[in-house]
Design a protein around this motif. Structure first.
Motif: not given
Length: 211
Positions: A97-109
């Protein structure tokens, strides 16, 4: 006029002056109290407005991020076979999952609710128009559900272990780019329908940052 009558008349005048004085004191006190309440109400709504606008900015950034990850994950899904999905996740060279382009985490604000909670605790929210209360409460209730759901996805990812499969990680990310994204879009849609809220940040009200 007898001395006795004059005494009674004087007493009545004094009593009348006391009553009028008390009445005027109460009246002035009520006016000041109403003015203070009006100011507190206006300030409270201003704080909530700023908070909602800030949360709106966070949601817009999250939606943009989750849509971009959705595009990537949909492309990856076309390349994975059913056999790939049931490979062990740890140590595999099929999907990370951390190799997905643009990955910055789950992104829960972590959307703020301080101003809303303060309004409830102080009781000033009872002075709001009932329609405003309904709109605000709906938004903050959705926010609470959104955070709870987002955290559940985060826990799923954190709790992955040596027995976890590729499909476990993949399904968590799909939840992030579907259900979590739908939550964000729904909250944003409700915010944008509030007529008393400024359309653009900084237009009429104070204006954030993504967690």
């Amino acid at each position: 006029m007898s001395q006795h009558t004059k005494g009674i008349f004087k007493y009545l005048i004094e009593l009348l002056l006391v009553v009028v004085g008390v009445f005027l004191g109460i009246y002035v006190s009520e006016i000041r109290g109403d003015e203070q309440t009006r100011k507190q109400k206006a300030q409270s709504i201003s704080y909530i407005t700023e908070e909602v606008i800030n949360n709106k900015s966070k949601l817009e950034r999250s939606i943009k991020y989750h849509r971009s990850i959705k595009t990537e994950i949909d492309s990856i899904a076309q390349l994975l076979t059913e056999e790939d999905m049931f490979e062990h996740y740890i140590g595999n060279d099929i999907f990370r999952h951390n190799e997905i382009k643009g990955w910055k985490g789950i992104g829960v604000n972590y959307l703020e609710s301080t101003a809303f909670e303060a309004a409830k605790i102080s009781g000033i929210i009872t002075e709001y128009d009932i329609e405003i209360v309904k709109e605000i409460s709906t938004i903050y209730n959705y926010q609470a559900e959104y955070l709870e759901f987002g955290n559940s996805i985060l826990k799923r990812m954190i709790n992955m272990n040596s027995s976890s499969k590729v499909i476990d990680a993949f399904s968590s990310i799909e939840l992030m780019t579907s259900d979590l994204l739908n939550f964000e879009e729904s909250i944003l849609n409700k915010i944008e329908k509030i007529e008393w809220l400024p359309v653009e940040q900084g237009k009429d009200e104070p204006s954030n940052e993504e967690d």
